[in-house]
Write a protein that holds these residues in place. Structure first.
Motif, mmCIF file in Angstrom:
data_model
loop_
_atom_site.group_PDB
_atom_site.id
_atom_site.type_symbol
_atom_site.label_atom_id
_atom_site.label_comp_id
_atom_site.label_asym_id
_atom_site.label_seq_id
_atom_site.Cartn_x
_atom_site.Cartn_y
_atom_site.Cartn_z
ATOM 1 N N THR A 58 0.826 -1.202 0.000
ATOM 2 C CA THR A 58 0.000 0.000 0.000
ATOM 3 C C THR A 58 0.863 1.257 0.000
ATOM 4 O OG1 THR A 58 -1.732 -1.176 1.221
ATOM 5 C CG2 THR A 58 -1.817 1.235 1.234
ATOM 6 N N LYS A 59 1.941 1.233 0.802
ATOM 7 C CA LYS A 59 2.856 2.373 0.848
ATOM 8 C C LYS A 59 3.510 2.604 -0.503
ATOM 9 C CE LYS A 59 6.764 4.199 3.491
ATOM 10 N NZ LYS A 59 7.738 3.910 4.583
ATOM 11 N N SER A 60 3.922 1.488 -1.154
ATOM 12 C CA SER A 60 4.546 1.607 -2.470
ATOM 13 C C SER A 60 3.561 2.147 -3.490
ATOM 14 C CB SER A 60 5.074 0.240 -2.909
ATOM 15 O OG SER A 60 5.577 0.298 -4.216
ATOM 16 N N LEU A 61 2.323 1.653 -3.455
ATOM 17 C CA LEU A 61 1.312 2.129 -4.400
ATOM 18 C C LEU A 61 0.982 3.596 -4.155
ATOM 19 C CD1 LEU A 61 -1.074 -0.961 -4.471
ATOM 20 C CD2 LEU A 61 0.479 -0.214 -6.273
ATOM 21 N N ARG A 62 0.930 4.008 -2.885
ATOM 22 C CA ARG A 62 0.679 5.419 -2.596
ATOM 23 C C ARG A 62 1.792 6.312 -3.148
ATOM 24 N NH1 ARG A 62 -1.367 4.972 3.712
ATOM 25 N NH2 ARG A 62 -3.535 4.324 3.235
ATOM 26 N N GLY A 63 3.064 5.819 -2.981
ATOM 27 C CA GLY A 63 4.185 6.579 -3.543
ATOM 28 C C GLY A 63 4.104 6.671 -5.052
ATOM 29 N N GLU A 64 3.696 5.559 -5.706
ATOM 30 C CA GLU A 64 3.564 5.580 -7.161
ATOM 31 C C GLU A 64 2.447 6.513 -7.592
ATOM 32 O OE1 GLU A 64 3.179 2.350 -10.815
ATOM 33 O OE2 GLU A 64 3.370 1.683 -8.734
ATOM 34 N N VAL A 65 1.330 6.514 -6.830
ATOM 35 C CA VAL A 65 0.234 7.432 -7.137
ATOM 36 C C VAL A 65 0.701 8.881 -7.002
ATOM 37 C CG1 VAL A 65 -2.005 8.273 -6.331
ATOM 38 C CG2 VAL A 65 -1.600 5.814 -6.539
ATOM 39 N N GLU A 66 1.505 9.159 -5.975
ATOM 40 C CA GLU A 66 2.028 10.513 -5.800
ATOM 41 C C GLU A 66 2.918 10.916 -6.967
ATOM 42 O OE1 GLU A 66 1.245 12.790 -3.622
ATOM 43 O OE2 GLU A 66 -0.215 11.418 -2.717
ATOM 44 N N ARG A 67 3.713 9.944 -7.441
ATOM 45 C CA ARG A 67 4.568 10.251 -8.600
ATOM 46 C C ARG A 67 3.729 10.545 -9.833
ATOM 47 N NH1 ARG A 67 7.768 6.081 -6.433
ATOM 48 N NH2 ARG A 67 6.901 4.550 -7.883
ATOM 49 N N PHE A 68 2.614 9.791 -9.991
ATOM 50 C CA PHE A 68 1.735 10.060 -11.133
ATOM 51 C C PHE A 68 1.054 11.426 -11.002
ATOM 52 C CE2 PHE A 68 1.507 5.311 -11.821
ATOM 53 C CZ PHE A 68 2.165 5.354 -13.042
ATOM 54 N N ARG A 69 0.779 11.822 -9.768
ATOM 55 C CA ARG A 69 0.125 13.106 -9.556
ATOM 56 C C ARG A 69 1.075 14.280 -9.772
ATOM 57 N NH1 ARG A 69 -3.431 11.971 -4.030
ATOM 58 N NH2 ARG A 69 -5.087 10.714 -5.039
ATOM 59 N N SER A 70 2.416 14.047 -9.591
ATOM 60 C CA SER A 70 3.379 15.128 -9.777
ATOM 61 C C SER A 70 3.450 15.509 -11.249
ATOM 62 C CB SER A 70 4.767 14.698 -9.284
ATOM 63 O OG SER A 70 5.225 13.595 -10.038
ATOM 64 N N PRO A 71 3.619 16.767 -11.558
ATOM 65 C CA PRO A 71 3.619 17.206 -12.967
ATOM 66 C C PRO A 71 4.840 16.663 -13.708
ATOM 67 C CG PRO A 71 4.287 18.996 -11.519
ATOM 68 C CD PRO A 71 3.827 17.884 -10.629
ATOM 69 N N PRO A 72 4.704 16.427 -15.001
ATOM 70 C CA PRO A 72 5.858 15.942 -15.783
ATOM 71 C C PRO A 72 6.932 17.015 -15.893
ATOM 72 C CG PRO A 72 4.016 16.477 -17.231
ATOM 73 C CD PRO A 72 3.490 16.563 -15.822
ATOM 74 N N LEU A 73 8.177 16.563 -16.086
ATOM 75 C CA LEU A 73 9.308 17.480 -16.208
ATOM 76 C C LEU A 73 9.523 17.855 -17.667
ATOM 77 C CD1 LEU A 73 11.775 15.678 -13.772
ATOM 78 C CD2 LEU A 73 10.222 17.566 -13.255
ATOM 79 N N VAL A 74 10.095 19.015 -17.873
ATOM 80 C CA VAL A 74 10.365 19.515 -19.213
ATOM 81 C C VAL A 74 11.797 19.161 -19.597
ATOM 82 C CG1 VAL A 74 10.504 21.573 -20.667
ATOM 83 C CG2 VAL A 74 8.716 21.388 -18.925
#
Length: 410
Positions: A58-74
């Motif tokens: 669950t912790k790993s999935l939450r971290g992955e969800v947070e990464r998906f929520r972070s904006p993409p880099l240019v």
């Protein structure tokens, strides 16, 4: 009285049986309860472990969800370093920006041309990305230091001297050219029959200069899709810049550098595009720095004139079939570690192998050793060399010739 006594006795026996049955039932019940307790304990341990595993997942999935929520880099490329705190970058979307960068970043990686990732909101540098290279480019044959030296090349003294002047001197002593006031030669073209030592010359100079040796067969630049060959050419030169000092050796360069003709086939036009990219890299606006270019071909007569003009390949070095003295030196090199009989004469063997290349001479020595091994001898005899000459050169000597040659060897 007797009947009542018997009846009482029977009741006692029945009670005893009933007590025994109750004890047995209690024992079974106790065993069942103990088994259930053990099972529950195991289930408890399994449940606790499963809980821990699920919490981690669950912790790993939450971290992955947070990464998906972070904006993409240019994605951007550094174009200029202005001062200690600012630089100009060109983003992948097109516009240029002047940005501040953190001192915590590795300053060695922040060079013009480096790829970086920018935050979308404030355009600050988040990370320095590795240079973009095609996987096939990184798979090119790269030797940090080839094990071939000038001592392992025989019969090419003049060619070795010219290669040293053209490739080795600019890498080891560039100040000599600065004092004279001339630019060092940009590259050399080795031409000659197969097996005469063109590749060995390139590896030897890479060894002497401690340079990275990048070997490419020109046919690897010929690709199916439009633009792929030109992209590979750019990737090879970028790799050479990263590994500098380095030497790019392009073998069989006639595969992509043949004369451009009026051809309507798409394949020929794509090869010509690859050639034009190669010409641009050889004579581009940017200095190649500590990068030497060595090319080899068996067919110099079909090369495009644009490739042969000064400024791209400044020297043309012929690597011919070795003469008798050259064959003698080559044979000494290849037989230096062989166990030879006392009657063996390298001088005569050199006279019998007129017209063969250095690769053929090595093959003759190898075949002579194989003939000795086949007969389970620990020394190579004259007859072994004669049989090897017959096999490699395709010459069938009669018995009288072999006998006369054997006397000469002795």
């Amino acid at each position: 009285m007797d009947n009542s006594h018997l009846s009482l006795q029977n009741k006692i026996e029945d009670l005893k049986k009933e007590v025994r049955m109750l004890k047995e039932e209690n024992t079974k019940t106790k065993r069942n309860l103990m088994w259930k307790v053990r099972k529950l304990e195991k289930d408890k341990i399994f449940t606790e472990n499963e809980k821990i595993r699920l919490e981690r997942e669950t912790k790993s999935l939450r971290g992955e969800v947070e990464r998906f929520r972070s904006p993409p880099l240019v994605l951007a490329t550094i174009t200029e370093i202005l001062d200690d705190n600012r630089m100009t970058v060109k983003s992948s979307t097109g516009p240029h920006f002047v940005i501040n960068y953190s001192k915590n970043l590795d300053q060695k990686l922040l060079d013009p041309g480096a790829r970086v990732a920018l935050n979308q909101q404030n355009f600050s540098i988040v990370d320095v990305l590795p240079s973009e290279k095609d996987p096939s480019v990184t798979g090119m044959e790269i030797e940090e230091k080839p094990d071939v030296s000038y001592d392992t090349i025989g019969g090419l003294e003049d060619q070795i001297m010219e290669v040293k002047e053209t490739v080795e001197l600019p890498l080891k002593k560039p100040e000599l050219f600065a004092k004279i006031g001339i630019d060092p030669p940009k590259g050399i073209l080795l031409y000659g029959p197969p097996g005469t030592g063109k590749t060995l010359l390139a590896k030897a100079v890479a060894n002497e200069t401690n340079a990275t040796f990048i070997k490419i067969v020109a046919s690897e630049f010929v690709k199916k899709y439009i633009g792929e060959g030109a992209r590979l050419v750019r990737g090879v030169f970028e790799l050479a810049k990263e590994k500098a000092p380095s030497i790019i050796f392009i073998d069989e360069i006639d595969a992509v550098a043949a004369k451009r003709l009026k051809s309507s086939t798409s394949g020929d036009r794509e090869v010509q595009r690859t050639l034009m990219q190669l010409l641009a890299e050889l004579d581009g606006f940017e200095s190649r720095g500590d990068i030497g270019i060595v090319a080899a071909t068996n067919r110099p007569d079909i090369l495009d004139p644009a490739l042969l003009r000064p400024g791209r390949f400044d020297r043309f070095i012929e690597v011919p079939i070795p003469n008798e003295e050259g064959r003698k030196e080559i044979l000494k090199i290849h037989t230096s570690k062989m166990s030879l009989s006392e009657e063996a004469d390298i001088d005569l063997l050199a006279t019998l192998t007129e017209g063969v290349s250095g690769a053929d001479l090595k093959a003759i020595c190898t075949e002579a050793g194989m003939f000795a091994i086949r007969q389970e001898r620990d020394k190579v005899m004259v007859s072994d060399f004669m049989d090897a000459v017959d096999k490699i050169m395709g010459v069938e000597h009669d018995e009288e010739y072999k006998k006369e040659a054997g006397v000469m060897f002795g």
